[in-house]
Scaffold this motif. Structure first.
Motif, PDB file in Angstrom:
ATOM      1  N   GLU A  13     -47.017  32.897 -41.546  1.00 30.83           N
ATOM      2  CA  GLU A  13     -48.216  32.460 -42.264  1.00 30.83           C
ATOM      3  C   GLU A  13     -48.837  31.267 -41.557  1.00 30.83           C
ATOM      4  O   GLU A  13     -48.150  30.428 -40.984  1.00 30.83           O
ATOM      5  N   LYS A  14     -50.168  31.225 -41.608  1.00 35.96           N
ATOM      6  CA  LYS A  14     -50.889  30.124 -40.980  1.00 35.96           C
ATOM      7  C   LYS A  14     -50.609  28.841 -41.754  1.00 35.96           C
ATOM      8  O   LYS A  14     -50.771  28.773 -42.968  1.00 35.96           O
ATOM      9  N   ARG A  15     -50.193  27.819 -41.041  1.00 38.53           N
ATOM     10  CA  ARG A  15     -49.846  26.561 -41.692  1.00 38.53           C
ATOM     11  C   ARG A  15     -51.118  25.800 -42.055  1.00 38.53           C
ATOM     12  O   ARG A  15     -52.114  25.858 -41.326  1.00 38.53           O
ATOM     13  N   PRO A  16     -51.090  25.073 -43.172  1.00 40.05           N
ATOM     14  CA  PRO A  16     -52.260  24.254 -43.515  1.00 40.05           C
ATOM     15  C   PRO A  16     -52.473  23.158 -42.491  1.00 40.05           C
ATOM     16  O   PRO A  16     -51.538  22.705 -41.834  1.00 40.05           O
ATOM     17  N   LEU A  17     -53.721  22.756 -42.338  1.00 38.73           N
ATOM     18  CA  LEU A  17     -54.052  21.722 -41.358  1.00 38.73           C
ATOM     19  C   LEU A  17     -53.451  20.380 -41.771  1.00 38.73           C
ATOM     20  O   LEU A  17     -53.410  20.046 -42.955  1.00 38.73           O
ATOM     21  N   THR A  18     -53.017  19.636 -40.785  1.00 34.71           N
ATOM     22  CA  THR A  18     -52.532  18.288 -41.046  1.00 34.71           C
ATOM     23  C   THR A  18     -53.727  17.353 -41.254  1.00 34.71           C
ATOM     24  O   THR A  18     -54.874  17.714 -40.979  1.00 34.71           O
ATOM     25  N   ARG A  19     -53.447  16.138 -41.709  1.00 38.45           N
ATOM     26  CA  ARG A  19     -54.503  15.150 -41.903  1.00 38.45           C
ATOM     27  C   ARG A  19     -55.237  14.872 -40.591  1.00 38.45           C
ATOM     28  O   ARG A  19     -56.462  14.764 -40.556  1.00 38.45           O
ATOM     29  N   ARG A  25     -61.345  18.101 -36.807  1.00 40.73           N
ATOM     30  CA  ARG A  25     -62.356  19.130 -37.104  1.00 40.73           C
ATOM     31  C   ARG A  25     -63.628  18.485 -37.658  1.00 40.73           C
ATOM     32  O   ARG A  25     -64.741  18.879 -37.318  1.00 40.73           O
ATOM     33  N   GLN A  26     -63.452  17.480 -38.503  1.00 37.88           N
ATOM     34  CA  GLN A  26     -64.618  16.795 -39.057  1.00 37.88           C
ATOM     35  C   GLN A  26     -65.392  16.051 -37.973  1.00 37.88           C
ATOM     36  O   GLN A  26     -66.622  16.035 -37.966  1.00 37.88           O
TER      37      GLN A  26
END
Length: 213
Positions: A13-19, A25-26
């Motif tokens: 499963e694709k892991r959630p993005l870290t902080r 990305r922002q």
């Protein structure tokens, strides 16, 4: 054994993005907004976006595989923001005040989100290749709903008779003009802040148009 092999081959499963990843990305999206709003989609390049973000191009490509992917994410976030002011028009509110509140919200967006406004305008001028489906579904449904509300107010004699859809178009054009043509507006005004005068003018204009005789 067969089940064990099948389980071993499962794609993780694709892991959630870290902080830190979210922040990167922002940063990329902020830089891309500057570049796209200034250069348009065709004029923008991944090299320019990466430089604006203070990243290498390979680093940018780790987060977004293409210029189109960056542009699509920007537009997706923008559309929700763009539709919110019209969605906030309350059918149970006082009609003239609801419409004037919408005018004020749109003018505030022109003032506070000029890059986003130009990004949206550039997409429309290109024939809306990325958002045509949304324009024909979400946007059209919302305009149909709110123009129906305006027609009900007209039928009840609460505001003057106007074409409800073209009233919405007029609000769009008379507010977004101040961001999309900012350089022209400020040149004519001697580089003064146009928004206080614009707010006062639009208040008079739409109240005179919409107040029943």
């Amino acid at each position: 054994m067969a089940r064990k092999l099948a389980e071993d081959k499962k794609i993780p499963e694709k892991r959630p993005l870290t902080r830190i990843q979210k922040a990167k990305r922002q940063t990329i999206l902020e830089a891309a907004l500057d570049v796209f709003s200034a250069e348009g989609f065709r004029g923008a390049t991944l090299d320019r976006i990466a430089a604006e973000a203070g990243l290498s191009k390979p680093n940018l490509l780790y987060y977004y595989p293409s210029k189109e992917a960056v542009f699509q994410e920007l537009l997706s976030g923008l559309l929700e923001t763009w539709l919110d002011p019209l969605a906030a028009m309350d059918p149970s509110g006082e009609p003239l005040e609801e419409i004037m509140a919408y005018v004020r919200r749109k003018l505030e967006m022109a003032r506070d989100y000029p890059r986003e406004s130009r990004l949206f305008a550039n997409e429309i001028l290109r024939g809306a290749p990325n958002i045509q489906g949304i324009l024909e579904t979400d946007l059209k449904s919302l305009v149909d709903e709110k123009s129906g509300c305006i027609r009900d107010w007209i039928a009840a004699g609460k505001i003057a008779e106007v074409d409800a859809v073209h009233l919405i178009f007029s609000i769009w054009s008379l507010t977004q003009h101040y961001s999309d043509f900012d350089v022209q507006v400020r040149a004519v005004l001697g580089h003064d802040d146009p928004y206080p005068g614009a707010a006062a003018h639009l208040e008079v204009l739409f109240k005179r148009l919409l107040t029943p005789a």
